[in-house]
Structures are given as structure tokens and as C-alpha cells.
Motif scaffolding. Structure first.
Motif, short mmCIF file in Angstrom:
data_model
loop_
_atom_site.label_atom_id
_atom_site.label_comp_id
_atom_site.label_asym_id
_atom_site.label_seq_id
_atom_site.Cartn_x
_atom_site.Cartn_y
_atom_site.Cartn_z
N SER A 158 0.83 -1.21 0.00
CA SER A 158 0.00 0.00 0.00
C SER A 158 0.86 1.25 0.00
CB SER A 158 -0.93 0.00 1.21
OG SER A 158 -1.78 -1.12 1.21
N LEU A 159 1.87 1.27 0.85
CA LEU A 159 2.74 2.46 0.92
C LEU A 159 3.59 2.62 -0.33
CD1 LEU A 159 3.88 2.29 4.66
CD2 LEU A 159 2.13 3.76 3.64
N ALA A 160 4.04 1.52 -0.90
CA ALA A 160 4.82 1.60 -2.15
C ALA A 160 3.95 2.17 -3.27
CB ALA A 160 5.35 0.22 -2.52
N ALA A 161 2.69 1.76 -3.31
CA ALA A 161 1.77 2.27 -4.33
C ALA A 161 1.50 3.76 -4.15
CB ALA A 161 0.46 1.49 -4.30
N MET A 162 1.60 4.24 -2.90
CA MET A 162 1.37 5.66 -2.62
C MET A 162 2.65 6.49 -2.76
SD MET A 162 -1.39 5.71 0.52
CE MET A 162 -0.56 4.57 1.60
N GLY A 163 3.75 5.86 -3.17
CA GLY A 163 4.97 6.61 -3.44
C GLY A 163 5.95 6.74 -2.29
N PHE A 164 5.87 5.87 -1.27
CA PHE A 164 6.78 5.94 -0.14
C PHE A 164 8.16 5.36 -0.45
CE2 PHE A 164 3.02 7.08 2.02
CZ PHE A 164 3.34 7.60 3.26
N GLY A 165 8.31 4.72 -1.59
CA GLY A 165 9.62 4.21 -2.00
C GLY A 165 10.16 3.16 -1.05
N PHE A 166 11.49 3.23 -0.81
CA PHE A 166 12.13 2.20 0.01
C PHE A 166 11.66 2.23 1.47
CE2 PHE A 166 14.94 5.91 0.12
CZ PHE A 166 15.19 6.05 1.47
N MET A 167 11.09 3.35 1.93
CA MET A 167 10.59 3.42 3.30
C MET A 167 9.40 2.47 3.52
SD MET A 167 12.28 5.18 5.42
CE MET A 167 11.03 5.09 6.70
N SER A 168 8.77 2.02 2.44
CA SER A 168 7.65 1.09 2.56
C SER A 168 8.07 -0.16 3.32
CB SER A 168 7.14 0.70 1.17
OG SER A 168 6.84 1.84 0.39
N TYR A 169 9.30 -0.61 3.07
CA TYR A 169 9.80 -1.81 3.75
C TYR A 169 9.88 -1.59 5.26
CZ TYR A 169 11.28 -4.19 -0.56
OH TYR A 169 11.30 -4.85 -1.76
N ALA A 170 10.38 -0.44 5.68
CA ALA A 170 10.55 -0.16 7.11
C ALA A 170 9.20 -0.12 7.82
CB ALA A 170 11.31 1.15 7.31
N TRP A 171 8.24 0.63 7.27
CA TRP A 171 6.92 0.72 7.90
C TRP A 171 6.22 -0.64 7.90
CZ3 TRP A 171 6.63 4.64 10.83
CH2 TRP A 171 7.18 5.88 10.47
N GLY A 172 6.41 -1.42 6.86
CA GLY A 172 5.83 -2.76 6.81
C GLY A 172 6.38 -3.66 7.91
#
Length: 502
Positions: A158-172
Motif C-alpha cells: 500500500s505504501l509503495a503504491a502511494m509513493g513511499f519508495g524504500f521506506m515502505s519496507y521499514a513501515w511494513g
């Protein structure tokens, strides 16, 4: 033995569900993020893996090995682990600015901060998970693991689709850690460090000194080649290397992860009950090889359609690398089981020496090859993995005293089954598709031919995997499983009532 089979089934269910979710995650993120973004996340995760591997000195796994455990040991384990994790997190946070400059990526600081928080939260669940392993309660372990990875996948995608980039992994990872700790707190509330104590610190350190050192070696071996590659090569190469490992590791995840999950608890249970560990070890190798070897060779043969299906056409550079690493993986079969064997038999120091010798040698080979690019790193596995195999077998023979003839007898029939499984697929490929660019129908035909050949080989050699498969399918085990597991858990948890801390 029924307990072990049930544990293996549940661990396998967990691994397959996790694998399916991981497929979706890898496939989706490979289309949402660039190789460079994935490379940055891999570097950040690698830094955290190496840093927090020091927690292994205070591992909760000693709860699995001990003949009996008490509440003080469980509480001490949680207290010491969390304190160690917080101290390591502070140290990593202080080093974050320097690491960001080293890799030329400012966003790495925030990535590391979120991962530190996720790791501290996740660490709170470790004693509970260790108790579940001790009880061979892989049903609850599977539920926890699957819920965690689902939460992580949904958040990351969801975060990657919203443009969070590599930070998506950390929040996940943060969401996954919260889910894991929340579920373990309901299943094993007695394992949460609600009454902080270090009264059993000698027991924790006595087990952890060698287990921790071995864990550090494992984590460094896993992460350091990618960190070296990220320093000397573009981050896109790190992303390609990560995806190469993801694809070539599919047989490991499908077939060996569940074996590794139950190996130490099952072997430790066998030692406590006086069973023949040598026979169990050789039997496990026989079962591993008969499935693992054909799967690796099929991966090498079908690498192109598999990469195209999972990663997409933009990642076809990894196809030849996957083929090389899959073939090299044939030599990995004893490595996955030898360390749990040594730990279960109480040879903690030997387990550490074995692991250090094998992994440090292999790490030197991989890091040296990384200077010359991805292809060199792939080819270096044909040196690193056979070396690890030789070292693992050397120490396993010292632990349970089997001969080379015993080993050949154990895996010989598996080799015959592997040849039978691959004969028709290789012939079909040479005749129909020598360029290895299979269509969907051809892909399915190769899999069907491989399965038919494998089954014929199993029947021809009367391989024991057939009886194991039949045993796992017997419904009577499932009819009794609820009562058996309840009785086993009640017996294992009785220590809390005996200490008045239930």
C-alpha cells in the motif's frame, strides 16, 4: 514421532502460506519500485541484521533445549533480550548519520530509526515463540507468522503504491512486529517480561555465548556481501542481487525452511527421550535430498519463465544468475540440518566452530567476488557452497559417528530419484525448447513430466519418502491432534503453576 510429523505439517503449512504471500509481495514491489530503491532497502535491512544479530548472545532458544524451565528463566530471557536490543538500537541510531554518508543516501537515517523501533517491539515476542517451539506447537506459530507477514505485505504494498519508495519496507516491518508481539501476548502471556528480572542470567549466557556467536556469523554471511556490493557498485546491482537470491531461494523456502523450523526442537526432543539421533539425522537428509535436488534442477531449467512470472520482464538480467546459484545449491543439503543437530546434542561450542569456519570462509569468497560484479558472485557459489557442505558433514560425523558409506546409503536413492525426475524434462527441453524460453503450456508440461518421473523413481527405489507422505495423510492423526496438543501444552506449562506465577 507423531508429534514431530504434526509439527512438520504445521511448519510446512506456515512456510507455504508465507511463500505465497512473499511471491505476491516480491512480484508487486518489483513492479512498483526501481532496482535502486530496492537496493537501498536491502542495504538498510542488512545493516540492521548485522547490528541486531548481537541479540543472539541472549537468545531465548535455551528454553527449547533445557529438560525443564521455570518462570524466572522465561522472565530473565525477555528482560535481558529487550535491554540488549535497546542498547544496540541506541548505538545504531548514533551511527546512522555516518552510514547515510557512507552510502550516499540521506533517507537511510529514517529507515534505520523505524527499523530499530520495529526490532525492539519484535524482540518482546521471542520468549513466547521459543516456548511454542519447545512444545512443538507449530499450529500457533504458523498463525502468528502468517498474520505477521500478511500485515507486513499489505502495509508495504500500500505504501509503495502511494509513493513511499524504500521506506515502505521499514513501515511494513514495524506493522509486522506489532502484530507478532500482540498475538504472542495472547497465546503466551506468561512469557512477556512483565516482572523484569535477570536472576537466570548465567543460564542465558551459558547457552547464548556460542549460539549468539553462531547467529552473528549467520547474519554477517547473509548481509555482508550485499553491503560490500552496495559500497562499490550501483544500488541497482544490490537490487538485482536481492531479487536473484529471492528467486533462487524458492526451493529453500518451499522445502527447507519448514525442516529448519522444527529441526532443533525435534532433535532436542529426541535427545531428551533417548531416541537414535544418528538414524534420525540420516533419514532427514534422505528426505531433504529426494525433494530438494529435483526442485533446484527444475529451477535452473525454468528460471526464465519463473523470473518473468514473479518479477516481470524488466528483471530478466537475473535469469542466468539464478541458474548458476540453483545448480550450486545442490551442495547445501547437509548445511541446513547440521547446526540444529549439534545444538540438540549439547555441542554448542562445536556448533559455533562449525558455523564460523563454514560461513567465514564462504563470506570471504563472496565478498572477494563482489568486487567483480554480480556474475562473479553467482559463480563463486560453486566454490562457497561445496566448501560449506564439506565442513558441515565433517562436524556432523563427529557428533553422531556415521560413515561415508552410511551417508551414501542415505542419499543414494534420492540421487536416483532426482535423475528419474529430470530425465524427461531435459529430453523435452532439448527436443522442443533448447533456448529455454518456455511458453505457459510448455512450463506446465515440464512440471508434469518431472512429477511423473519423480514418482516413478520413488516407487522404483521404494524411497521412504512415500511412507512419510502416507503417514502425513492419515486422518487419524488429525482426529487425535487436538487432544494430544492440549495435553502436551498443559504438561509443558505446568512449571508456571508450580512456581505460583501463573
Amino acid at each position: 514421532m507423531n508429534r514431530v510429523r504434526r509439527a512438520f505439517v504445521m511448519a510446512s503449512v506456515e512456510q507455504y502460506l508465507s511463500l505465497i504471500i512473499n511471491f505476491v509481495l516480491v512480484a508487486t514491489l518489483s513492479r512498483l519500485l526501481t532496482p535502486a530503491e530496492i537496493g537501498i532497502a536491502v542495504v538498510g535491512l542488512g545493516v540492521c541484521v548485522i547490528t541486531f544479530s548481537l541479540r543472539e548472545f541472549f537468545t531465548a532458544e535455551f528454553l527449547v533445549q533445557r529438560p525443564a524451565v521455570n518462570a524466572e528463566e522465561v522472565q530473565s530471557s525477555g528482560t535481558i533480550l529487550i535491554c540488549a536490543c535497546v542498547m544496540l538500537g541506541v548505538g545504531l541510531m548514533l551511527a546512522a548519520p555516518m552510514l547515510s554518508r557512507f552510502y550516499g543516501e540521506e533517507g537511510l537515517q529514517l529507515f534505520l530509526a523505524v527499523m530499530i523501533l520495529a526490532t525492539v517491539i519484535d524482540t518482546m515476542s521471542y520468549p513466547a515463540v521459543a516456548l511454542l517451539h519447545r512444545e512443538l506447537d507449530f499450529g500457533n506459530t504458523a498463525r502468528i507468522r502468517v498474520a505477521s507477514i500478511v500485515a507486513m505485505a499489505i502495509t508495504t504494498i500500500s505504501l509503495a503504491a502511494m509513493g513511499f519508495g524504500f521506506m515502505s519496507y521499514a513501515w511494513g516491518n514495524l506493522v509486522a512486529a506489532c502484530a507478532t508481539t500482540l498475538m504472542t501476548s495472547f497465546i503466551h502471556p506468561d512469557a512477556l517480561p512483565t516482572k523484569p528480572t535477570v536472576s537466570a542470567w548465567r543460564v542465558v549466557l551459558d547457552f547464548g555465548r556460542f549460539r549468539g556467536a553462531a547467529g552473528i556469523v549467520d547474519k554477517i554471511y547473509e548481509a555482508i556481501p550485499q553491503l560490500v556490493l552496495g559500497r562499490f557498485m550501483p544500488m541497482s546491482d544490490v537490487g538485482l542481487y536481492s531479487r536473484m537470491n529471492a528467486i533462487s531461494g524458492i526451493p529453500d523456502k518451499m522445502l527447507l525452511s519448514s525442516v529448519f523450523s522444527i529441526a532443533f526442537p525435534a532433535l532436542a526432543d529426541g535427545v531428551r527421550n533417548g531416541r537414535d539421533v544418528k538414524r534420525a539425522y540420516l533419514h532427514a537428509l534422505r528426505l531433504i535430498c529426494v525433494i530438494y535436488w529435483p526442485a533446484l534442477l527444475l529451477m535452473a531449467l525454468l528460471a526464465r519463465p519463473v523470473v518473468n512470472l514473479i518479477l516481470g520482464p524488466a528483471w530478466m538480467e537475473v535469469v542466468p544468475l539464478v541458474r548458476i546459484v540453483a545448480v550450486a545449491g545442490i551442495f547445501f543439503f547437509p548445511v541446513i540440518l547440521t547446526h540444529p543437530l549439534l545444538m540438540a546434542t549439547g555441542k554448542n561450542k562445536t556448533a559455533f566452530v562449525s558455523n564460523l569456519t563454514a560461513k567465514s570462509s564462504a563470506a570471504v569468497i563472496l565478498c572477494s567476488a563482489s568486487m567483480f560484479g554480480l556474475t562473479a558472485m553467482a559463480w563463486s557459489q560453486l566454490v562457497a557452497l561445496p566448501l560449506q557442505m564439506i565442513i558441515a558433514l565433517h562436524y556432523a560425523r563427529k557428533a553422531v559417528s556415521f560413515t561415508w558409506r552410511d551417508l551414501a546409503g542415505a542419499i543414494g536413492s534420492s540421487a536416483i530419484v532426482t535423475v528419474a525426475a529430470m530425465a524427461c524434462p531435459v529430453g523435452f527441453t532439448c527436443w522442443i525448447r533448447p533456448d529455454l524460453d518456455f511458453t505457459v503450456l510448455e512450463f506446465g508440461a515440464v512440471l508434469l513430466l518431472a512429477f511423473c518421473g519423480w514418482l516413478a523413481g520413488v516407487l522404483l527405489t521404494r524411497h521412504p519418502v512415500l511412507s512419510e507422505m502416507l503417514n502425513l495423510l492419515r486422518l487419524r492423526q488429525w482426529i487425535r491432534s487436538g487432544e494430544d496438543r492440549s495435553a502436551e501444552r498443559a504438561g509443558e506449562r505446568g512449571f508456571l503453576q508450580g512456581t505460583g506465577q501463573a
